[in-house]
Write an enzyme that holds these catalytic residues in place. Structure first.
Site, PDB file in Angstrom:
ATOM      1  N   ASP A  82       0.851  -1.198   0.000  1.00 41.77           N
ATOM      2  CA  ASP A  82       0.000   0.000   0.000  1.00 41.77           C
ATOM      3  C   ASP A  82       0.890   1.253   0.000  1.00 41.77           C
ATOM      4  OD1 ASP A  82      -2.362   1.400   0.077  1.00 41.77           O
ATOM      5  OD2 ASP A  82      -2.540   1.347   2.263  1.00 41.77           O
ATOM      6  N   HIS A 209      -9.384   4.977  -1.435  1.00 40.64           N
ATOM      7  CA  HIS A 209      -8.612   5.007  -0.185  1.00 40.64           C
ATOM      8  C   HIS A 209      -9.457   5.759   0.848  1.00 40.64           C
ATOM      9  CE1 HIS A 209      -4.377   3.903  -1.563  1.00 40.64           C
ATOM     10  NE2 HIS A 209      -5.156   3.715  -2.616  1.00 40.64           N
ATOM     11  N   GLY A 210      -9.087   5.622   2.122  1.00 39.29           N
ATOM     12  CA  GLY A 210      -9.821   6.347   3.150  1.00 39.29           C
ATOM     13  C   GLY A 210     -11.192   5.740   3.394  1.00 39.29           C
TER      14      GLY A 210
HETATM   15  P1  13P Z   1      -8.448   4.823   6.375  1.00 41.32           P
HETATM   16  O1  13P Z   1      -7.400   4.759   7.435  1.00 41.32           O
HETATM   17  O2  13P Z   1      -9.139   6.134   6.342  1.00 41.32           O
HETATM   18  O3  13P Z   1      -9.362   3.665   6.397  1.00 41.32           O
HETATM   19  O4  13P Z   1      -7.662   4.779   4.988  1.00 41.32           O
HETATM   20  C1  13P Z   1      -6.772   3.722   4.748  1.00 41.32           C
HETATM   21  C2  13P Z   1      -6.174   3.819   3.401  1.00 41.32           C
HETATM   22  O5  13P Z   1      -6.626   4.512   2.531  1.00 41.32           O
HETATM   23  C3  13P Z   1      -4.982   3.003   3.171  1.00 41.32           C
HETATM   24  O6  13P Z   1      -4.535   3.053   1.870  1.00 41.32           O
END
Ligand code: 13P
Length: 296
Positions: A82, A209-210
């Site tokens: 990642d 993401h997120g």
């Molecule tokens: P969050 O921590 O907001 O779930 O996002 C994780 C992420 O995008 C890892 O690539």
């Protein structure tokens, strides 16, 4: 079964309109928890190693953990890097047996980033490793940002060119999510109009993401618009850390080399429930059995 690459799991998800959960892990316990939850849900899963994290944990060791965990399971598992933010870590991961890598723009112009991505794709594809690339930038709470940034969102026209010229397998997009947001702060606000335009101009599976701060309704809407990989970090880190603090405080007798596994076990069970609920929401539960596996 052996690790599989991203295409093995996303192609079907893309066709059948569901998303596969991609969970950030950081040690043996978290990898095993994610895979155990996927097995109990009969779901394919993407086990992610966050670049910043594995800088401190030899990639070779991390890769070995992922391989053993996958080989001991009956579901398709992708081992994914990642946020590959530099070429060295991306190439090391490919060499060490990760089956998928993600890259993000290390500050290049659009054309330079296209050329950089093409090179990564060429090397990765020669060993059957998939490539996810981020276009635009998803802001991070860790860097002090809690609001979406319009100026770093993905441009749909650029997305079309970028996908066509680079040959990537999945496109990570910036459409309003912020990495690291959670309930205690605020919900994500997705620009669905932009997402729709990107979907119409780029044919590859889309990645959000997120994922932690997304509402259930937005998750469903995003999946309907072509999102088939959702990254989760905070929703997993927080309960692990908070759970350990709570349990150690409540039962200090467990702070002992031979008893600490009791704490681990409770925290892992709690985290599994969170992961399984997310898998249900993403629609990937019960999908593992229907895969045609092409082990890499
Ligand atoms: P969050 O921590 O907001 O779930 O996002 C994780 C992420 O995008 C890892 O690539």
């Amino acid at each position: 079964m052996p690790l599989v690459n991203l295409n093995c799991v996303l192609e079907k998800a893309h066709k059948e309109r569901y998303a596969v959960g991609a969970f950030d892990t950081w040690n043996i316990e978290s990898v095993r928890t994610v895979i155990a939850a996927a097995e109990e849900s009969c779901s394919p899963v993407i086990v992610q190693a966050y670049t910043e994290r594995i800088r401190h944990t030899d990639i070779e060791y991390y890769s070995a953990i992922g391989k053993v965990a996958a080989e001991n399971s009956k579901i398709p598992v992708v081992l994914h890097l990642d946020h590959g933010d530099n070429l060295r870590i991306v190439m090391q991961s490919i060499r060490q047996g990760f089956t998928s890598v993600s890259i993000e723009n290390p500050g290049l112009t659009f054309q330079q980033y296209v050329d950089f991505t093409k090179k990564v794709v060429e090397v990765a594809h020669s060993t059957d490793v998939s490539v996810e690339a981020e276009l635009g930038e998803v802001p991070r709470v860790r860097e002090g940002v809690t609001e979406p940034r319009h100026e770093t969102m993905t441009d749909p026209k650029e997305a079309s060119r970028f996908v066509a010229e680079t040959g990537i397998d999945a496109l990570a997009i910036s459409v309003g999510t912020v990495s690291g947001l959670h309930e205690g702060i605020k919900e994500a606000k997705v620009d669905f109009d932009r997402l729709r335009k990107i979907r119409n101009s780029a044919s590859v599976p889309l990645v959000l993401h997120g994922g932690t701060a997304l509402t259930s309704a937005d998750v469903k809407k995003a999946i309907g618009l072509g999102v088939c990989k959702i990254n989760i970090g905070t929703a997993l880190h927080l309960p692990f850390i908070e759970g350990i603090i709570r349990l150690v405080k409540n039962s200090p007798e467990n702070v002992d080399l031979f008893k600490i596994h009791r704490v681990d076990r409770v925290v892992q069970e709690e985290a599994k429930t969170i992961i399984k609920n997310l898998m249900k929401l993403y629609g990937c539960s019960d999908k593992a059995a229907a895969y045609n596996f092409f082990a890499v």
